[in-house]
Design a protein around this motif. Sequence first.
Motif, short mmCIF file in Angstrom:
data_model
loop_
_atom_site.label_atom_id
_atom_site.label_comp_id
_atom_site.label_asym_id
_atom_site.label_seq_id
_atom_site.Cartn_x
_atom_site.Cartn_y
_atom_site.Cartn_z
N PRO A 156 52.47 -9.36 -1.08
CA PRO A 156 51.13 -9.91 -1.45
C PRO A 156 49.70 -9.89 -1.30
CG PRO A 156 52.23 -11.44 -0.54
CD PRO A 156 52.61 -10.33 0.19
N TYR B 208 54.62 -8.40 -8.76
CA TYR B 208 54.03 -10.44 -8.08
C TYR B 208 54.34 -11.21 -8.74
CZ TYR B 208 52.44 -6.50 -4.28
OH TYR B 208 52.70 -5.67 -3.32
N TYR C 2 53.11 -14.79 -8.81
CA TYR C 2 52.08 -16.59 -7.98
C TYR C 2 52.68 -17.79 -8.94
CZ TYR C 2 49.63 -12.70 -4.95
OH TYR C 2 49.57 -11.69 -4.94
N SER D 235 52.15 -16.99 -3.00
CA SER D 235 52.84 -16.07 -3.29
C SER D 235 54.52 -16.53 -3.74
CB SER D 235 52.51 -15.31 -3.08
OG SER D 235 53.23 -14.00 -3.33
N VAL E 245 57.50 -10.78 -4.61
CA VAL E 245 57.26 -9.58 -4.63
C VAL E 245 58.54 -8.66 -4.88
CG1 VAL E 245 56.30 -7.80 -2.78
CG2 VAL E 245 55.47 -9.94 -2.50
#
Lengths: 116, 115
Positions: free
Chosen positions: A104, B33, B35, B45, B48
């Motif tokens: 990320p 992703y 968050y 984060s 993933v």
Amino acid sequence: ETGVTQTPRHLVMGMTNKKSLKCEQHLGHNAMYWYKQSAKKPLELMFVYNFKEQTENNSVPSRFSPECPNSSHLFLHLHTLQPEDSALYLCASSQDFGDYSNQPQHFGDGTRLSIL
Amino acid sequence: ELKVEQNPLFLSMQEGKNYTIYCNYSTTSDRLYWYRQDPGKSLESLFVLLSNGAVKQEGRLMASLDTKARLSTLHITAAVHDLSATYFCAVDTLGEETSGSRLTFGEGTQLTVNP
């Protein structure tokens, strides 16, 4: 210090002022990003730097001028901004291999910018 | 133009309840992703997701990805107050003329968990 650090955290400026936002990453990444986060809108990608070279300018007005002197530092120079430019400006970094990343992006805490 | 839509945008729930946040996107991608953002803080984060059918779990949160349906979900199990935050999904696409990935974010889901 680790992660992504942005300074200042808060900035109030007049429309005729010139100021700069600073971002520093301590993660050894090779790509850095500027995002704008406005109320009630998704994060907007502004600029991308990869190995210090600008690889994307997402139709950002010229009153925003980025600078990336090395892979660890990123600046956003501001001049003659408009009230609608008031927002949270976020910096991020990542390791970019020229393909989809499996990691990320890491974000800083942002600079809250207010234009008077 | 890639569109990423989250719903709901606002979610108020009681502690102990379950709920799901949805993230739909309009183009082919198999990277997504999730968050979390607390007020006045950076984006952190959470997950993933790298392939169709990917499922990841961390504590009371579980995320999944269906690339055929262009849909990701973030499921909250037995919510607690500490989960109150704004949750963003972001879809990863390659830049058209340049190398490297580009994230397009949804609007975010503001979650409030009430005691």
